[in-house]
Every structure is written in structure tokens, then in C-alpha cells.
Design a protein around this motif. Structure first.
Motif, PDB file in Angstrom:
ATOM      1  N   MET A  43       2.461   1.733  -3.382  1.00  0.00           N
ATOM      2  CA  MET A  43       1.521   2.111  -4.440  1.00  0.00           C
ATOM      3  C   MET A  43       0.963   3.520  -4.271  1.00  0.00           C
ATOM      4  SD  MET A  43       1.162  -0.191  -6.799  1.00  0.00           S
ATOM      5  CE  MET A  43      -0.371   0.387  -7.546  1.00  0.00           C
ATOM      6  N   ARG A  67       0.837  -1.210   0.000  1.00  0.00           N
ATOM      7  CA  ARG A  67       0.000   0.000   0.000  1.00  0.00           C
ATOM      8  C   ARG A  67       0.869   1.256   0.000  1.00  0.00           C
ATOM      9  NH1 ARG A  67      -4.478   0.550   4.377  1.00  0.00           N
ATOM     10  NH2 ARG A  67      -4.939   2.371   3.099  1.00  0.00           N
ATOM     11  N   LYS A  76      -2.591   2.795 -10.533  1.00  0.00           N
ATOM     12  CA  LYS A  76      -3.078   1.452 -10.240  1.00  0.00           C
ATOM     13  C   LYS A  76      -2.884   0.526 -11.435  1.00  0.00           C
ATOM     14  CE  LYS A  76      -7.882   2.152 -11.688  1.00  0.00           C
ATOM     15  NZ  LYS A  76      -9.296   2.086 -11.262  1.00  0.00           N
ATOM     16  N   GLU A  88      -4.428  -2.508 -13.741  1.00  0.00           N
ATOM     17  CA  GLU A  88      -5.761  -3.000 -14.084  1.00  0.00           C
ATOM     18  C   GLU A  88      -5.887  -4.489 -13.745  1.00  0.00           C
ATOM     19  OE1 GLU A  88      -9.660  -2.771 -15.280  1.00  0.00           O
ATOM     20  OE2 GLU A  88      -8.220  -1.170 -14.910  1.00  0.00           O
ATOM     21  N   LEU A 124      -2.666  -3.757  -5.489  1.00  0.00           N
ATOM     22  CA  LEU A 124      -2.138  -3.329  -6.782  1.00  0.00           C
ATOM     23  C   LEU A 124      -3.169  -2.572  -7.611  1.00  0.00           C
ATOM     24  CD1 LEU A 124      -0.004  -6.438  -7.856  1.00  0.00           C
ATOM     25  CD2 LEU A 124       0.772  -4.296  -6.817  1.00  0.00           C
ATOM     26  N   ARG A 125      -4.449  -2.854  -7.382  1.00  0.00           N
ATOM     27  CA  ARG A 125      -5.495  -2.130  -8.104  1.00  0.00           C
ATOM     28  C   ARG A 125      -5.966  -0.904  -7.333  1.00  0.00           C
ATOM     29  NH1 ARG A 125     -10.251  -5.450  -9.669  1.00  0.00           N
ATOM     30  NH2 ARG A 125     -10.277  -4.309 -11.644  1.00  0.00           N
ATOM     31  N   LYS A 126      -5.309  -0.643  -6.182  1.00  0.00           N
ATOM     32  CA  LYS A 126      -5.570   0.527  -5.345  1.00  0.00           C
ATOM     33  C   LYS A 126      -7.046   0.630  -4.959  1.00  0.00           C
ATOM     34  CE  LYS A 126      -3.008   4.150  -5.757  1.00  0.00           C
ATOM     35  NZ  LYS A 126      -2.298   5.381  -6.187  1.00  0.00           N
ATOM     36  N   GLN A 127      -7.592  -0.476  -4.512  1.00  0.00           N
ATOM     37  CA  GLN A 127      -8.959  -0.509  -4.027  1.00  0.00           C
ATOM     38  C   GLN A 127      -8.949  -0.472  -2.496  1.00  0.00           C
ATOM     39  OE1 GLN A 127     -10.149  -4.070  -6.182  1.00  0.00           O
ATOM     40  NE2 GLN A 127     -11.314  -2.825  -7.619  1.00  0.00           N
TER      41      GLN A 127
END
Length: 287
Positions: free
Chosen positions: A56, A53, A61, A63, A138-141
Motif C-alpha cells: 500500500m 503495508r 488508501k 475508504e 488498506l485505509r493506510k492508518q
């Protein structure tokens, strides 16, 4: 190995070689000697996700849609196979040997090679399932407490339960396989940009709530049996952990259902919180 009297097994139409060759003594010995290594995996998991986290924060991000589709399809297939191979033993024991046996006698791993093999796979699968969080990072969710709390507790509890040959794991395993079969299939469709009806999401959440409620009920009944000195192959520590886990999950999923499908008067702040909770809850792996 078999402390209890031998019981009848379901009439499987076909046995795979890896099932018929399964030897519970070997896997039990390995888990008894190595289950505490799960704490090291948990430590590495926490370092990776929170370090990830941080890494990132100032990066775009990823996909990862193709990988996400493959990941969910793989877990959906695994869960469907697990459900198909463990449900026959579960229903057979309930029908021919009763509720008490299904909860307190661990014949599903000690005497049934098919169910035993898939119990072993179920236990080991809680380690690679930690990879779910990698996609979130990795998808920054949103990554909230519930998600990583769930992964950590399920891994530790599952490995401890296998090492102790906890009998109530029969119920927990079969419920998990069945719910995950539908849940991961739903995730795969969403990852492929399909739009399943909202009712399907509500059904999945309702099944998850039911799973937690059943887990609580079983744990409470087992505690009563233990206090009455009734023979039940579950330790008081294991039972206490199960009760705490299932109750906490039950409360969180009820809250999720309410804010997602029933509440109409939510503030902006509540809406944002609910969205985060919905994502984390639906991506959590329930036991």
C-alpha cells in the motif's frame, strides 16, 4: 468430563438449539489437538499485514466506510449477545458459589451449555478479529506495535486457555464481552459519521483500564493459590502469561488515558505519538 461437583445453573428464560446441543467434550478435543495451529495463523497474519503495508505504500488508501460500518455492527452484535448469555452464569456463580469458585472451577464450560457455547464462540472469534488490522492497512492508518502485539497475544492465549480449560477464563471472557459491547457500538457510530460525546470515549477507556487491573488482580491471586498448593484449575504457565499480558495492557492503557485526557503540556512530537497510540489502543481488542 466433570471433575468437580455439579453446581446449580441460572434459570435461562430461553435456550437456543445451538446452545442446548453444545457438547464441550467435542470442542475441547478439537482445541487440544489444534490449538497450536494458532501459531500458523499468527505467522500468516504478520505476513499479510506487513506485506500489505509494503504493497500500500505507493497506492491511494481505500475508504471502505460501508464495510467498516458493517464490520463494527457485526462485532458489536456478537459481543452484546455474548455478554447477555454469559453474564447470568457469571453472576449466578458469584452469588451462590463465591469468588473462589468463579476463578478456580471451570464449571462455566464443563457444566453450563449456554456459557460453554459462548466461551467456544469467544475463543474462535479471536481469529476473525485479526481482520481489524486489514482495515488499518488498506485505509493506510497508523499500525504500531501495540495493535498487532495485542491481536497476536490474545489469539494465542485464548486458544491455549480453552485447550487447558482454564477456570479464570470465565472472568476474562465476560469482561471482554461487556467492554466490547460498548466499544464496538461506539466504533460503529463513528464509522457512520456520528459524533458521540468525548465522555463516552473516556468511559470506554476507563472500563478498559479497569478490565486490565482486574485481570492483574485475578492473576496475582491465582498465583498465590498455586504457590500454596490450593486446588485451582489453572496451570502456572497460563497464569504467568495472563499476568504478563494484563500488566502490559494496563500500563499501555493508563498511558493512553493520560496523554488523551489529562496531559496539557505536550510537545508536537508527543502529540503525534499520542494520536498514533490512541488510534491503535482504541482499535485493539482487549481480553
Amino acid at each position: 468430563m466433570e471433575k468437580y461437583a455439579r453446581v446449580t445453573s441460572p434459570n435461562y428464560t430461553y435456550l437456543f438449539n445451538f446452545e442446548s446441543d453444545f457438547i464441550h467434550k467435542k470442542t475441547l478435543k478439537w482445541m487440544e489437538e489444534n490449538w497450536t495451529s494458532s501459531f500458523y495463523y499468527v505467522g500468516l497474519y504478520v505476513f499479510v499485514i506487513f506485506g500489505g503495508r509494503y504493497w500500500m505504500q505507493n497506492r491511494p488508501k481505500f475508504e471502505l466506510r460501508t464495510l467498516l460500518v458493517a464490520w463494527n455492527l457485526m462485532l458489536a452484535t456478537f459481543s452484546i449477545m455474548g455478554a447477555c448469555r454469559t453474564l447470568p452464569e457469571f453472576t449466578h456463580i458469584l452469588t451462590h458459589h463465591g469468588l473462589y469458585h468463579s476463578i478456580c472451577i471451570p464449571s462455566f464450560v464443563e457444566q453450563d451449555k449456554v456459557s460453554g457455547f459462548w466461551a467456544w464462540m469467544f475463543t474462535l472469534s479471536k481469529l476473525p478479529e485479526l481482520g481489524d488490522t486489514v482495515f488499518i492497512v488498506l485505509r493506510k492508518q497508523p499500525l504500531i506495535f501495540l495493535h498487532w502485539y495485542h491481536h497476536i497475544t490474545v489469539l494465542l492465549y485464548s486458544w491455549l486457555s480453552y485447550a487447558e480449560t482454564s477456570a479464570s477464563a470465565r472472568w476474562f471472557m465476560v469482561m471482554n464481552y461487556c467492554v466490547h459491547s460498548l466499544m464496538y457500538s461506539y466504533y460503529a457510530l463513528k464509522a457512520m459519521r456520528y459524533s458521540p460525546p468525548k465522555q463516552l470515549a473516556m468511559i470506554i477507556t476507563s472500563l478498559q483500564i479497569t478490565q486490565m487491573l482486574v485481570g492483574c488482580a485475578i492473576s496475582l491471586w491465582v498465583r498465590r493459590l498455586i504457590l500454596r498448593k490450593t486446588d485451582c484449575h489453572i496451570t502456572i504457565l497460563n497464569n504467568s502469561l495472563a499476568l504478563v499480558m494484563y500488566f502490559s495492557y494496563f500500563v499501555l492503557f493508563v498511558k493512553f488515558f493520560y496523554y488523551s485526557y489529562m496531559s496539557r503540556n505536550k510537545t508536537i512530537k508527543t502529540n503525534i505519538s499520542a494520536v498514533n497510540d490512541v488510534y491503535a489502543l482504541i482499535k485493539s481488542k482487549t481480553m
